[in-house]
Scaffold this motif. Structure first.
Motif, PDB file in Angstrom:
ATOM      1  N   LEU A   1     -44.903 -23.826 -12.426  1.00 34.50           N
ATOM      2  CA  LEU A   1     -44.251 -22.391 -12.660  1.00 34.50           C
ATOM      3  C   LEU A   1     -45.691 -22.897 -14.482  1.00 34.50           C
ATOM      4  O   LEU A   1     -45.244 -21.983 -15.286  1.00 34.50           O
ATOM      5  N   GLU A   2     -45.991 -24.071 -14.351  1.00 35.69           N
ATOM      6  CA  GLU A   2     -46.579 -24.033 -15.569  1.00 35.69           C
ATOM      7  C   GLU A   2     -46.188 -23.654 -16.754  1.00 35.69           C
ATOM      8  O   GLU A   2     -47.119 -23.028 -16.998  1.00 35.69           O
ATOM      9  N   THR A   3     -45.236 -24.117 -17.224  1.00 36.60           N
ATOM     10  CA  THR A   3     -43.961 -23.199 -18.084  1.00 36.60           C
ATOM     11  C   THR A   3     -44.610 -24.086 -19.417  1.00 36.60           C
ATOM     12  O   THR A   3     -45.031 -25.243 -19.378  1.00 36.60           O
ATOM     13  N   PRO A   4     -45.223 -22.607 -20.519  1.00 36.66           N
ATOM     14  CA  PRO A   4     -45.462 -23.589 -21.470  1.00 36.66           C
ATOM     15  C   PRO A   4     -44.730 -24.706 -22.230  1.00 36.66           C
ATOM     16  O   PRO A   4     -43.387 -24.145 -22.457  1.00 36.66           O
ATOM     17  N   LEU A   5     -44.143 -26.098 -22.426  1.00 35.15           N
ATOM     18  CA  LEU A   5     -43.204 -26.868 -23.119  1.00 35.15           C
ATOM     19  C   LEU A   5     -43.253 -26.006 -23.592  1.00 35.15           C
ATOM     20  O   LEU A   5     -41.690 -26.460 -25.043  1.00 35.15           O
ATOM     21  N   VAL A   6     -44.533 -25.741 -25.155  1.00 30.79           N
ATOM     22  CA  VAL A   6     -43.441 -25.335 -26.520  1.00 30.79           C
ATOM     23  C   VAL A   6     -42.148 -24.275 -26.049  1.00 30.79           C
ATOM     24  O   VAL A   6     -40.899 -24.254 -27.023  1.00 30.79           O
ATOM     25  N   LEU A   7     -41.792 -23.543 -25.125  1.00 35.93           N
ATOM     26  CA  LEU A   7     -41.175 -22.403 -25.090  1.00 35.93           C
ATOM     27  C   LEU A   7     -39.654 -23.598 -25.286  1.00 35.93           C
ATOM     28  O   LEU A   7     -38.359 -22.831 -24.806  1.00 35.93           O
ATOM     29  N   VAL A   8     -39.829 -24.698 -24.645  1.00 35.06           N
ATOM     30  CA  VAL A   8     -38.539 -25.311 -24.155  1.00 35.06           C
ATOM     31  C   VAL A   8     -38.176 -25.665 -25.248  1.00 35.06           C
ATOM     32  O   VAL A   8     -36.768 -26.607 -25.123  1.00 35.06           O
ATOM     33  N   GLN A   9     -39.431 -27.102 -26.076  1.00 38.64           N
ATOM     34  CA  GLN A   9     -39.006 -27.745 -26.952  1.00 38.64           C
ATOM     35  C   GLN A   9     -38.861 -27.795 -28.082  1.00 38.64           C
ATOM     36  O   GLN A   9     -37.948 -28.538 -29.112  1.00 38.64           O
ATOM     37  N   VAL A  10     -39.030 -26.486 -28.749  1.00 39.06           N
ATOM     38  CA  VAL A  10     -38.901 -25.995 -30.021  1.00 39.06           C
ATOM     39  C   VAL A  10     -37.643 -25.863 -29.880  1.00 39.06           C
ATOM     40  O   VAL A  10     -36.584 -25.996 -31.385  1.00 39.06           O
ATOM     41  N   PRO A  11     -37.065 -24.665 -28.918  1.00 42.83           N
ATOM     42  CA  PRO A  11     -35.504 -24.236 -29.058  1.00 42.83           C
ATOM     43  C   PRO A  11     -34.903 -25.925 -29.215  1.00 42.83           C
ATOM     44  O   PRO A  11     -33.844 -26.193 -29.182  1.00 42.83           O
TER      45      PRO A  11
END
Length: 181
Positions: free
Chosen positions: A127-137
């Motif tokens: 998925l190559e998820t941008p980790l900012v979408l997970v780590q900020v919340p």
């Protein structure tokens, strides 16, 4: 004032719990759709990764709610053998330690988020998820928990200063199952 603050914190955390619950429900729905599709067409893929992200974010945000509902595990063998004032001291000590520990976790979570922002990091997955979408919340959830812990401790200290030990115990004490019956 302390009771009003606790009521506001509980109200805010009920909304947080509702949002987290809906997030878990949506994730479960996504997993069910993925499982159903595996038997007929093809898998959506990535539901295990998304579930992990949802669990991390939901856990961080849900801990403040659990704290205010007295749902965190505490060993109470010494506490149960003492009087009201000593129990209050144990409760305050436990709350101080929790607030301090959560603050340390929140503090040291920031370098992880900062590195992700600096490097525009992505998950090493299909998925190559941008980790900012997970780590900020996730980070915001730890901050929320730390703020809730300190505010709850402050409210309990105010109650104790007023000699309202029963109210303080209901705010930061233990939830005993036999009392709920």
């Amino acid at each position: 004032m302390a009771e009003r603050m606790l009521a506001i914190l509980r109200s805010l955390n009920r909304w947080v719990a509702l949002v987290v619950g809906l997030m878990f429900l949506a994730c479960a729905g996504l997993v069910l759709v993925d499982i159903a599709l595996r038997h007929s067409v093809a898998s959506l893929g990535g539901t295990d990764e998304i579930s992990g992200y949802v669990m991390a974010i939901g856990t961080a945000w849900g801990m403040g709610y659990a704290m205010l509902e007295l749902s965190h595990v505490r060993i109470d063998i010494l506490r149960s053998m003492t009087g009201t004032k000593v129990r209050a001291l144990f409760d305050i000590a436990a709350m101080m330690l929790m607030a301090a520990a959560v603050s340390v976790i929140a503090y040291w979570s920031w370098p992880v988020v900062a590195a992700t922002l600096r490097n525009s990091s992505r998950a090493n997955t299909p998925l190559e998820t941008p980790l900012v979408l997970v780590q900020v919340p996730w980070f915001a959830g730890w901050i929320w928990f730390a703020v809730m812990a300190w505010l709850t401790l402050f409210a309990a200290l105010m109650l104790l200063a007023q000699g309202r030990f029963d109210k303080a115990e209901r705010a930061i004490g233990l939830f005993l199952e036999h009392e709920a019956l």
